[in-house]
Design a protein around this motif. Structure first.
Motif, short mmCIF file in Angstrom:
data_model
loop_
_atom_site.label_atom_id
_atom_site.label_comp_id
_atom_site.label_asym_id
_atom_site.label_seq_id
_atom_site.Cartn_x
_atom_site.Cartn_y
_atom_site.Cartn_z
N THR A 63 0.78 -1.23 -0.01
CA THR A 63 0.11 -0.08 0.19
C THR A 63 0.91 1.07 0.08
O THR A 63 2.05 1.21 0.36
N SER A 64 0.44 2.28 -0.56
CA SER A 64 1.19 3.45 -0.63
C SER A 64 0.29 4.73 -0.60
O SER A 64 -0.87 4.66 -1.15
N ASP A 65 0.76 5.85 -0.28
CA ASP A 65 -0.17 7.02 -0.58
C ASP A 65 -0.11 7.33 -2.15
O ASP A 65 0.68 6.91 -2.73
N VAL A 66 -0.81 8.23 -2.47
CA VAL A 66 -0.95 8.65 -4.07
C VAL A 66 0.53 8.99 -4.63
O VAL A 66 0.92 8.84 -5.85
N GLU A 67 1.23 9.81 -3.61
CA GLU A 67 2.60 10.40 -4.13
C GLU A 67 3.50 9.33 -4.38
O GLU A 67 4.36 9.52 -5.29
N GLY A 68 3.63 8.18 -3.77
CA GLY A 68 4.48 7.17 -3.69
C GLY A 68 4.00 6.02 -4.58
O GLY A 68 4.45 4.99 -4.84
N ALA A 69 2.57 6.09 -5.17
CA ALA A 69 2.07 4.72 -5.77
C ALA A 69 2.81 4.29 -6.94
O ALA A 69 2.80 3.31 -7.27
N ALA A 70 3.34 5.29 -7.94
CA ALA A 70 4.09 4.77 -9.18
C ALA A 70 5.10 3.94 -8.72
O ALA A 70 5.53 2.91 -9.07
N PHE A 71 5.96 4.43 -7.57
CA PHE A 71 7.04 3.91 -7.17
C PHE A 71 6.75 2.38 -6.53
O PHE A 71 7.56 1.66 -6.67
N ILE A 166 1.02 9.11 -16.11
CA ILE A 166 1.55 8.49 -15.03
C ILE A 166 2.83 9.36 -14.46
O ILE A 166 2.98 9.57 -13.40
N ALA A 167 3.61 9.76 -15.36
CA ALA A 167 4.73 10.61 -15.10
C ALA A 167 4.42 11.86 -14.50
O ALA A 167 4.98 12.37 -13.39
N GLU A 168 3.14 12.63 -14.50
CA GLU A 168 2.91 13.91 -13.96
C GLU A 168 1.85 13.64 -12.82
O GLU A 168 1.62 14.81 -12.08
#
Length: 231
Positions: A63-71, A166-168
């Motif tokens: 699980t992750s917050d949205v700021e770290g979701a891609a990583f 995804i990048a932005e």
């Protein structure tokens, strides 16, 4: 349909199952998706045959917050593929769901098509859609106004747009007008020469957020056959 900023979820979730012939520890007990469902989202017959002899399951849940979701998405997939590589296993992305192929070193957030599949079930109505972006905290993307005979070109634009989104995300809200270039498309499709792809051809798109169905609805503001792919 009312355009509005895309809401940020508090958390995102990533789930992979690594299926092996021998147990790696205590088996997790989440039933794997049916072969019919895996096949619908692009799993090959070779992968389905391999799955039949790999009944033991190790579950990766992050699980992750949205700021770290891609990583979190990237790191979980790399870990799952590394386990599978070490134990002759098969990786299932439970969010889509589909079998994920490739090596850990091939995983890239820039290659958008690694992270979604295209749903063509509404193509006769002029729509194609992504399946798989929820793990980034994003709504799925629907491209409207697709002529069935041009679906490949619209799919290429979708790949380029998804690469950008995804990048932005979440620093930039996707709602509004955006420009997709040939270089964006090359990155989105996983072209190894994407960095050298000319950046002088592009197409504008208009993106709305439909809160009722929680989707990003995209309209192309031009003909990709002319603005992007004409000789």
């Amino acid at each position: 349909m009312t355009a509005r900023p895309v809401p940020h979820p508090e958390q995102t979730r990533v789930m992979y199952a690594v299926m092996t012939a021998q147990p790696l520890a205590t088996d997790d007990l989440i039933p794997p998706p049916s072969p019919e469902l895996l096949r619908r989202y692009g799993t090959s017959e070779v992968s389905l045959r391999r799955l039949r002899s790999r009944q033991h399951q190790t579950l990766l849940l992050r699980t992750s917050d949205v700021e770290g979701a891609a990583f979190a998405q990237r790191d979980a997939r790399v870990e799952a593929l590394a386990i599978a590589e070490d134990h002759d296993g098969v990786v299932i992305d439970l969010a889509v769901p589909r079998v994920v192929e490739g090596r850990p070193g091939d995983v890239s957030l820039s290659h958008a098509t690694q992270w979604y599949v295209v749903d063509y079930s509404d193509l006769e109505s002029g729509r194609i859609a992504t399946v798989g972006l929820a793990g980034f905290g994003l709504p799925e993307i629907v491209v409207d106004g697709v002529h069935p005979e041009q679906h490949a070109m619209h799919g290429a634009v979708l790949a380029g747009l998804t690469h950008r989104v995804i990048a932005e995300w979440p620093a930039n809200d996707p709602v509004g007008r955006a420009t997709v270039t040939l270089r964006d498309i090359a990155y989105g499709l996983g072209d190894t020469a994407a960095a050298q792809t000319p950046n002088d051809r592009s197409i504008d798109v208009e993106i709305d957020y439909d809160a009722d169905v929680e989707q990003l609805v995209v309209r192309l503001l031009g003909d990709p056959a002319i603005t992007l792919f004409a000789p």
